[in-house]
Design a protein around this motif. Structure first.
Motif, PDB file in Angstrom:
ATOM      1  N   ASP A  35       0.831  -1.215   0.000  1.00  0.00           N
ATOM      2  CA  ASP A  35       0.000   0.000   0.000  1.00  0.00           C
ATOM      3  C   ASP A  35       0.860   1.258   0.000  1.00  0.00           C
ATOM      4  OD1 ASP A  35      -2.115  -1.683   0.051  1.00  0.00           O
ATOM      5  OD2 ASP A  35      -2.566  -1.436   2.200  1.00  0.00           O
ATOM      6  N   GLN A  36       2.095   1.123   0.472  1.00  0.00           N
ATOM      7  CA  GLN A  36       3.026   2.269   0.463  1.00  0.00           C
ATOM      8  C   GLN A  36       4.054   2.081  -0.650  1.00  0.00           C
ATOM      9  OE1 GLN A  36       2.573   0.437   3.485  1.00  0.00           O
ATOM     10  NE2 GLN A  36       0.901   1.819   4.071  1.00  0.00           N
ATOM     11  N   ARG A  37       3.739   1.213  -1.601  1.00  0.00           N
ATOM     12  CA  ARG A  37       4.628   0.915  -2.742  1.00  0.00           C
ATOM     13  C   ARG A  37       5.998   0.441  -2.261  1.00  0.00           C
ATOM     14  NH1 ARG A  37       0.074   1.087  -3.920  1.00  0.00           N
ATOM     15  NH2 ARG A  37      -0.919   2.589  -5.329  1.00  0.00           N
ATOM     16  N   ALA A  39       7.814   1.392   0.072  1.00  0.00           N
ATOM     17  CA  ALA A  39       8.764   2.412   0.526  1.00  0.00           C
ATOM     18  C   ALA A  39       9.466   1.870   1.776  1.00  0.00           C
ATOM     19  CB  ALA A  39       8.017   3.707   0.852  1.00  0.00           C
ATOM     20  N   LYS A  71       2.458  -3.454  -6.898  1.00  0.00           N
ATOM     21  CA  LYS A  71       2.883  -2.703  -8.086  1.00  0.00           C
ATOM     22  C   LYS A  71       4.343  -2.290  -8.060  1.00  0.00           C
ATOM     23  CE  LYS A  71       0.106   0.896  -9.151  1.00  0.00           C
ATOM     24  NZ  LYS A  71      -0.803   2.042  -8.895  1.00  0.00           N
ATOM     25  N   ALA A  75       9.514   1.976  -3.676  1.00  0.00           N
ATOM     26  CA  ALA A  75       9.455   3.406  -3.996  1.00  0.00           C
ATOM     27  C   ALA A  75      10.535   4.187  -3.245  1.00  0.00           C
ATOM     28  CB  ALA A  75       8.074   3.957  -3.677  1.00  0.00           C
ATOM     29  N   GLN A  77      13.246   5.350  -0.170  1.00  0.00           N
ATOM     30  CA  GLN A  77      13.071   5.616   1.263  1.00  0.00           C
ATOM     31  C   GLN A  77      11.655   6.127   1.519  1.00  0.00           C
ATOM     32  OE1 GLN A  77      15.071   4.612   3.392  1.00  0.00           O
ATOM     33  NE2 GLN A  77      17.227   5.016   2.892  1.00  0.00           N
ATOM     34  N   ASP A  78      11.113   5.760   2.663  1.00  0.00           N
ATOM     35  CA  ASP A  78       9.789   6.241   3.043  1.00  0.00           C
ATOM     36  C   ASP A  78       9.912   7.705   3.456  1.00  0.00           C
ATOM     37  OD1 ASP A  78       7.407   6.868   4.603  1.00  0.00           O
ATOM     38  OD2 ASP A  78       6.964   4.723   4.476  1.00  0.00           O
ATOM     39  N   ILE A  79       9.356   8.559   2.615  1.00  0.00           N
ATOM     40  CA  ILE A  79       9.537  10.001   2.833  1.00  0.00           C
ATOM     41  C   ILE A  79       8.884  10.431   4.149  1.00  0.00           C
ATOM     42  CG2 ILE A  79       9.027  12.302   1.857  1.00  0.00           C
ATOM     43  CD1 ILE A  79       9.220  10.940  -0.948  1.00  0.00           C
ATOM     44  N   LYS A  80       7.785   9.742   4.494  1.00  0.00           N
ATOM     45  CA  LYS A  80       7.071  10.098   5.734  1.00  0.00           C
ATOM     46  C   LYS A  80       7.807   9.544   6.962  1.00  0.00           C
ATOM     47  CE  LYS A  80       2.363   9.366   7.424  1.00  0.00           C
ATOM     48  NZ  LYS A  80       1.158   8.640   6.978  1.00  0.00           N
ATOM     49  N   PHE A  83      12.271   9.986   6.414  1.00  0.00           N
ATOM     50  CA  PHE A  83      12.768  11.374   6.399  1.00  0.00           C
ATOM     51  C   PHE A  83      12.037  12.251   7.425  1.00  0.00           C
ATOM     52  CE2 PHE A  83      14.294  10.042   2.156  1.00  0.00           C
ATOM     53  CZ  PHE A  83      15.622  10.444   2.267  1.00  0.00           C
ATOM     54  N   PHE A 122       7.631  -0.348  -9.773  1.00  0.00           N
ATOM     55  CA  PHE A 122       8.297   0.920  -9.431  1.00  0.00           C
ATOM     56  C   PHE A 122       9.612   0.704  -8.669  1.00  0.00           C
ATOM     57  CE2 PHE A 122       3.716   2.407  -9.213  1.00  0.00           C
ATOM     58  CZ  PHE A 122       3.774   3.145 -10.392  1.00  0.00           C
ATOM     59  N   PHE A 124      12.470   3.405  -7.224  1.00  0.00           N
ATOM     60  CA  PHE A 124      12.866   4.817  -7.171  1.00  0.00           C
ATOM     61  C   PHE A 124      13.938   5.078  -6.118  1.00  0.00           C
ATOM     62  CE2 PHE A 124       8.555   5.184  -8.982  1.00  0.00           C
ATOM     63  CZ  PHE A 124       8.868   5.908 -10.118  1.00  0.00           C
ATOM     64  N   GLY A 125      14.735   6.090  -6.397  1.00  0.00           N
ATOM     65  CA  GLY A 125      15.658   6.661  -5.417  1.00  0.00           C
ATOM     66  C   GLY A 125      16.516   5.637  -4.710  1.00  0.00           C
ATOM     67  N   SER A 148      14.536   9.803  -8.626  1.00  0.00           N
ATOM     68  CA  SER A 148      13.536  10.860  -8.465  1.00  0.00           C
ATOM     69  C   SER A 148      13.897  11.879  -7.392  1.00  0.00           C
ATOM     70  CB  SER A 148      12.202  10.202  -8.099  1.00  0.00           C
ATOM     71  OG  SER A 148      12.391   9.379  -6.950  1.00  0.00           O
ATOM     72  N   TRP A 152      12.014  16.005  -5.724  1.00  0.00           N
ATOM     73  CA  TRP A 152      11.472  16.544  -4.465  1.00  0.00           C
ATOM     74  C   TRP A 152      12.557  17.273  -3.655  1.00  0.00           C
ATOM     75  CZ3 TRP A 152      12.231  14.483   0.629  1.00  0.00           C
ATOM     76  CH2 TRP A 152      12.900  13.251   0.687  1.00  0.00           C
TER      77      TRP A 152
HETATM   78  N1  COA Z   1       7.523   7.400   0.879  1.00  0.00           N
HETATM   79  C1  COA Z   1       6.394   7.433   1.587  1.00  0.00           C
HETATM   80  N2  COA Z   1       5.209   7.091   1.120  1.00  0.00           N
HETATM   81  C2  COA Z   1       5.144   6.664  -0.155  1.00  0.00           C
HETATM   82  C3  COA Z   1       6.287   6.607  -0.967  1.00  0.00           C
HETATM   83  C4  COA Z   1       7.511   6.984  -0.404  1.00  0.00           C
HETATM   84  N3  COA Z   1       8.678   6.916  -1.077  1.00  0.00           N
HETATM   85  N4  COA Z   1       5.912   6.169  -2.185  1.00  0.00           N
HETATM   86  C5  COA Z   1       4.578   5.955  -2.115  1.00  0.00           C
HETATM   87  N5  COA Z   1       4.130   6.262  -0.892  1.00  0.00           N
HETATM   88  C6  COA Z   1       2.761   6.184  -0.394  1.00  0.00           C
HETATM   89  C7  COA Z   1       1.935   7.373  -0.869  1.00  0.00           C
HETATM   90  O1  COA Z   1       2.142   8.490  -0.048  1.00  0.00           O
HETATM   91  C8  COA Z   1       0.545   6.808  -0.777  1.00  0.00           C
HETATM   92  O2  COA Z   1       0.144   6.852   0.569  1.00  0.00           O
HETATM   93  P1  COA Z   1      -1.392   7.181   0.998  1.00  0.00           P
HETATM   94  O3  COA Z   1      -2.170   6.016   0.442  1.00  0.00           O
HETATM   95  O4  COA Z   1      -1.339   7.210   2.475  1.00  0.00           O
HETATM   96  O5  COA Z   1      -1.726   8.470   0.340  1.00  0.00           O
HETATM   97  C9  COA Z   1       0.736   5.356  -1.157  1.00  0.00           C
HETATM   98  O6  COA Z   1       2.112   5.074  -0.949  1.00  0.00           O
HETATM   99  C10 COA Z   1       0.420   5.059  -2.604  1.00  0.00           C
HETATM  100  O7  COA Z   1       1.141   5.998  -3.389  1.00  0.00           O
HETATM  101  P2  COA Z   1       0.511   6.690  -4.688  1.00  0.00           P
HETATM  102  O8  COA Z   1       1.382   7.819  -5.055  1.00  0.00           O
HETATM  103  O9  COA Z   1      -0.929   6.980  -4.484  1.00  0.00           O
HETATM  104  O10 COA Z   1       0.631   5.446  -5.714  1.00  0.00           O
HETATM  105  P3  COA Z   1       0.841   5.456  -7.280  1.00  0.00           P
HETATM  106  O11 COA Z   1       0.809   4.016  -7.666  1.00  0.00           O
HETATM  107  O12 COA Z   1      -0.107   6.378  -7.936  1.00  0.00           O
HETATM  108  O13 COA Z   1       2.315   6.038  -7.518  1.00  0.00           O
HETATM  109  C11 COA Z   1       4.701   6.165  -7.084  1.00  0.00           C
HETATM  110  C12 COA Z   1       3.418   5.290  -7.083  1.00  0.00           C
HETATM  111  C13 COA Z   1       5.795   5.263  -6.558  1.00  0.00           C
HETATM  112  C14 COA Z   1       5.010   6.620  -8.537  1.00  0.00           C
HETATM  113  C15 COA Z   1       4.510   7.421  -6.192  1.00  0.00           C
HETATM  114  O14 COA Z   1       3.964   7.031  -4.956  1.00  0.00           O
HETATM  115  C16 COA Z   1       5.794   8.163  -5.921  1.00  0.00           C
HETATM  116  O15 COA Z   1       6.222   8.963  -6.736  1.00  0.00           O
HETATM  117  N6  COA Z   1       6.425   7.901  -4.747  1.00  0.00           N
HETATM  118  C17 COA Z   1       7.682   8.537  -4.371  1.00  0.00           C
HETATM  119  C18 COA Z   1       8.831   7.889  -5.111  1.00  0.00           C
HETATM  120  C19 COA Z   1      10.145   8.584  -4.771  1.00  0.00           C
HETATM  121  O16 COA Z   1      10.419   9.668  -5.237  1.00  0.00           O
HETATM  122  N7  COA Z   1      10.956   7.901  -3.997  1.00  0.00           N
HETATM  123  C20 COA Z   1      12.277   8.354  -3.686  1.00  0.00           C
HETATM  124  C21 COA Z   1      12.421   8.573  -2.227  1.00  0.00           C
HETATM  125  S1  COA Z   1      14.099   9.002  -1.898  1.00  0.00           S
END
Ligand code: COA
Length: 286
Positions: A35-37, A39, A71, A75, A77-80, A83, A122, A124-125, A148, A152
């Protein structure tokens, strides 16, 4: 997130953020925060650090695959939680950062058995670090990779920038780090980020097929080979030559299966195989 681990004798531990599955010598760790991809939260870092320690010495683990549920591969590190959640708590930040760096680099890149990153979606980062730390990387054609951080307002820290310069080369590392432009699994192959890509539906089957091929090889020769390939990158020629000689000698002593003797005998005396075309038939150490 509920914890679920397939029950096998050696899988006693349960983790909050990862699943562990064992199948005839192939162990799969699955990041399990779909659910948090997937992260990477501080808890996920602690879970991975602990699991890798156990699996490194687990006789049921001959090859390790790392992937993600749902999916995403991860994604980043967990930004919430990683970080924002630790920004006013230096002790928590220190602990999370240490665990994060430890498992993704020291423990994974030096894992004593072959490791495969199976990038299902996915990526990322910070998740690039574990892909680079694995010995091999396979991706779904449909996967989305992205450095990515710039999108941000940060840079590819930890050791992401260091890793990607080596793996994808200077031009590509600069391009993708500064633009943050996403790319797919096929492009990841073109730039050397992964070895191969497959349609998503075939990714698991192809990865397991590759892992089974690795299981046929001498574990000691594979381990020493991967350690050597990693180490010589940072040596000059005389250092590399000296190191490789010593490492070759050491291999003879640590290899309980006496692979070299088995390999020579089967080629020169038994004439049962061609080393240029495939592996000898292993007789495992008892
Ligand atoms: N940190 C914290 N939470 C994250 C996260 C991350 N890196 N990536 C996804 N999530 C959370 C979202 O905040 C969301 O939480 P919510 O349901 O409480 O709102 C949930 O995961 C689903 O993400 P969402 O963006 O709705 O899914 P999506 O399938 O449309 O998009 C991504 C997926 C991965 C493209 C998008 O979430 C994203 O860009 N994430 C950040 C990726 C990133 O830049 N990571 C580098 C960190 S250094």
């Amino acid at each position: 997130m509920a914890t679920k681990i397939k029950a096998t004798k050696a899988t006693a531990k349960q983790y909050e953020t990862i699943l562990i599955d064992k199948d005839k010598g192939i162990t799969t760790i699955t990041f399990n925060r779909p659910d948090q991809r997937n992260a990477m939260s501080p808890q996920l870092h602690m879970d991975m650090a602990d699991a890798l320690d156990d699996l490194a010495v687990d006789p049921q683990t001959e090859v390790l695959i790392i992937t993600g549920s749902g999916k995403a591969f991860s994604a980043g590190q967990d930004i919430k939680l990683y970080f924002r959640g630790t920004q006013d708590d230096p002790a928590a930040r220190h602990k999370a950062r240490n665990a994060s760096n430890e498992w993704r680099w020291q423990k994974l890149s030096r894992f004593p058995k072959p490791t495969i990153a199976m990038v299902n979606g996915f990526c990322f980062g910070g998740a690039f670090t574990q892909v680079c730390a694995c010995d091999f990387a396979f991706a779904a054609n449909e996967a989305t990779f992205g450095l990515s951080e710039v999108n941000w307002g940060i840079l590819p820290g930890g050791i992401v920038a260091w890793n990607v310069v080596q793996v994808m080369g200077y031009r590509n590392a600069m391009y993708y780090s500064v633009t943050g432009e996403p790319f797919d699994g096929k492009r990841a192959v073109e730039i050397g980020m992964v070895n191969k890509s497959f349609p998503k539906a075939k990714l698991r089957t192809e990865t397991v097929k590759f892992a089974r091929m690795l299981q046929e090889k001498s574990p000691a020769a594979m381990r020493y080979t991967k350690e050597a390939v990693r180490a010589v990158r940072f040596m000059n020629e005389p250092q590399a030559a000296d190191y490789l000689n010593a490492k070759s000698d050491a291999l003879k002593y640590v290899d309980k299966e006496k692979s070299r003797e088995q390999g020579m005998k089967q080629f020169l005396d038994d004439k049962t195989y061609r080393p240029g075309l495939g592996h000898f038939k292993r007789q495992k150490a008892k």
